[in-house]
Design an enzyme around this catalytic site. Structure first.
Site, PDB file in Angstrom:
ATOM      1  N   ASP A 149      -1.309  -9.040  -0.821  1.00 45.03           N
ATOM      2  CA  ASP A 149      -2.123  -7.782  -0.816  1.00 45.03           C
ATOM      3  C   ASP A 149      -1.215  -7.031   0.451  1.00 45.03           C
ATOM      4  OD1 ASP A 149      -3.621  -5.462  -1.252  1.00 45.03           O
ATOM      5  OD2 ASP A 149      -5.372  -6.379  -1.336  1.00 45.03           O
ATOM      6  N   GLU A 165     -12.157   1.047  -0.920  1.00 43.10           N
ATOM      7  CA  GLU A 165     -12.074  -0.184   0.007  1.00 43.10           C
ATOM      8  C   GLU A 165     -12.437   0.069   1.479  1.00 43.10           C
ATOM      9  OE1 GLU A 165      -8.459  -2.273   0.626  1.00 43.10           O
ATOM     10  OE2 GLU A 165      -7.489  -0.604  -0.652  1.00 43.10           O
TER      11      GLU A 165
END
Ligand code: BGC
Length: 603
Positions: free
Chosen positions: A294, A490
């Site tokens: 990520d 997020e």
């Protein structure tokens, strides 16, 4: 030298094992620099174009909000094609993989079809529908030259305070697994056959939905994260039973890329977790695709970046999203291989995995955008599918003879800013990373949908604040208040308190006074605390984050279609009942939930 782009190619199935022969041959011709470039993934605004060729970069991405200007489908295609041309100019002409977070449609593209976020699809519980959404999303992506989707999120969120709850289908791992399989099949088609398939990326491996409140140490743009990127504290048996389960299913369904989580498992960063990445995922579950990191995922492994690189690659990471400083990464990894800290065999394995997937995808044969599909972006057909998904996603929590609403109702009062705001009903990961209120992309608001549904001469009055001074108390048969959460994604969406805002409560109180029957529609990325409100309301609808096709809400409110959605998450009575324990299938706090998992009235 073989020209790999012109080579006859058979995308998808590979009965003669041709792909592995090609990969072996190609690998044998590659220099170390070419190999390391191939496993480097860079954010498109951070790359110097000539470095794509000079440093043999294997992947590029648009992060959240990474659209070109102007943000049109044609300029997306032009942008991605131009990066691809650059990659093909390199000695071996290996095509780039370009990735994007098309997590609810190709939603960073202005004019694309925006489907309900996964929480709504979890409520619809319809794998065939999810598969069709995957296929439609893939078509819109391929039209812009993008063959790699960082979706689906297969997290099993345990704590609805998490700002990524809506990206997860459900708190139930079996439901997540079933819908993840459908989504992967929809995106990838029959083993990538045809020119409409894209690579799926189940994420974030593993336990991203299990982190403990307050365990995150991430701070970004002044925002301290609470759950996101935190630490999952549970034993391996629980991790396997709940969080690993969807990965097993996705791999069986053909997933060939998995993104590693920024979270930790019992204190160890997932990007450093050799046991879970290599021993369990690759060896035990037989995952043959590639593992992508990520965003800056290797950075927090160690304060020494060189060590971080060595640990991550040796742990089993195959492609690294650097994303802003690829020079530092490539320099460090080159040194690590030269010194023997990272064995060349590990690099060859990572490169082979990436190349195999590029061959399987058919990228060597068709590296560019499929222009013929440009009209599919936001097409009537895709919007009709999204509208159907909205209808199926709505969950009716209460109905005291208020729904369905007659289409010939004389006066209908509509209140709440969320009734008439495309950005709000789409939520995060829409045009911008964190989403944005307002007219951000074409679509039908809930208000538009209602206006298009009532019959003449019904009067529909709308006021965002619910101010209807000229209407006497109880003067309207029905009032609808559309309230909920502002867009977020997020980290920024981690919230300690899931109460409705005081403004929303006021709006509800104002409309309540003016109508005989009050319907509340909640636009939110998760259940919210509505316990004391419910007795004052005649009907309550959880509409989640429906996307661009708000007409689907009116279709069900006015009875053209029934309510069929069922809760994908347990709905708490109070904050102190959180979090949920997916292993024991119950809220950890005292008392019964307000509504159990699976609840949903039908009409
Ligand atoms: C998110 C991923 C996403 C990536 C690229 C990260 O911040 O955690 O889900 O795929 O960014 O945009």
């Amino acid at each position: 030298m073989m020209n790999w782009c012109a080579a006859p190619f058979q995308s998808g199935r590979d009965p003669q094992g041709l792909i592995s022969l090609r990969v072996k041959d190609l690998l044998s011709r590659m220099t170390l620099a070419e190999k390391l470039g191939q496993i480097t993934l860079v954010e498109k605004n951070s790359i110097s174009k000539k470095d794509i060729t000079a440093r043999f970069i294997g992947g590029l991405l648009s992060g959240g909000g990474g659209y070109p200007l102007p943000n049109t489908p044609a300029s997306w295609a032009e942008m991605v094609n131009s990066f691809q041309e650059q990659a093909l100019r390199a000695r071996l002409g290996i095509p780039l993989l370009y990735g994007v977070d098309a997590v609810h449609g190709h939603a960073a593209v202005w004019g694309a079809t925006v489907f309900p976020h996964n929480i709504g699809l979890g409520a619809a519980r319809n794998p065939e529908l999810v598969q069709l959404i995957g296929t439609a999303t893939a078509e819109e992506m391929v039209a812009t030259g993008i063959y790699w989707n960082y979706a689906p999120v297969v997290a099993v969120p345990q704590d609805i305070r998490w700002g990524r709850t809506y990206e997860g289908f459900s708190e139930d791992p079996h439901l997540v697994a079933a819908l993840a399989v459908a989504y992967v099949k929809g995106l990838q088609g029959e083993e990538f056959a045809g020119r409409t398939a894209v690579l799926a990326t189940p994420k974030h491996f593993v336990g991203d939905g299990a982190t403990a409140w307050g365990s995150s140490t991430t701070e970004f743009q002044g925002q301290r994260y609470a759950l996101d990127q935190g630490d999952a504290r549970l034993d391996e048996a629980a991790l396997r039973a709940v969080h690993l389960l969807p990965y097993r299913a996705a791999i069986e369904a053909g997933a060939l890329c998995i993104m590693v989580s920024l979270s930790s498992f019992n204190g160890l960063k997932m990007h450093a977790h050799k046991h879970l990445l290599t021993e369990i995922l690759k060896r035990e579950l037989g995952f043959r695709g590639f593992l992508v990191s990520d965003w800056e995922g290797i950075d927090p492994i160690s304060s020494d970046y060189y060590d971080a690189i060595v640990i991550a690659i040796n742990a089993g990471l195959d492609m690294v999203m650097v994303p802003c400083d690829y020079q530092r990464f490539l320099d460090g990894l080159t040194r690590a291989v030269e010194r023997g800290d990272v064995p060349i065999g590990r690099i060859d394995d990572a490169v082979s995995r990436v190349l195999t997937v590029k061959f399987q995808l058919g990228l060597f044969e068709h590296p560019f955008a499929n222009d013929a599909l440009l009209p599919s972006i936001g097409s009537a057909e895709h919007r009709a599918l999204a509208r159907e998904a909205v209808r199926q996603s709505l969950v009716l929590l209460k109905n005291d003879r208020a729904l369905p609403i007659p289409k010939d109702i004389p006066l209908l009062l509509i209140a709440g800013a969320a009734a008439n705001d495309i950005g709000l009903q789409c939520g995060g990961w829409t045009i911008e990373w964190q989403g944005k209120v307002g007219d951000i992309t074409p679509g039908i608001t809930i208000l538009d949908g209602i206006r298009a549904t009532v019959h003449n001469p019904s009067v529909v009055r709308f006021d965002p604040e619910g101010q209807f001074a000229d209407i006497p108390a109880g003067g309207a048969e029905v009032g609808i208040a559309v309230v909920g959460e502002m867009p977020y994604a997020e980290g920024f969406g981690d919230r300690a308190d899931l109460a409705l805002s005081p403004q929303d409560r006021e709006v509800i109180a104002r409309v309540r006074a003016k109508c005989k029957k009050l319907v509340v529609i909640l636009i939110s990325g998760r259940p919210m605390i509505i316990t004391d409100l419910l007795p004052q309301v005649d009907a309550f609808v959880a509409a989640w984050l429906p996307g661009t096709e708000g007409q689907g809400v009116a279709d069900v409110l006015f009875g053209d279609y029934p309510f069929t959605g069922r809760l994908p998450y347990t709905w708490p009575r109070s904050m102190d009942q959180l979090p949920f324990d997916s292993l024991r299938r119950k809220l950890t706090g005292p008392g019964e939930p307000l509504f159990p998992f699976g609840f949903g009235l039908t009409t």
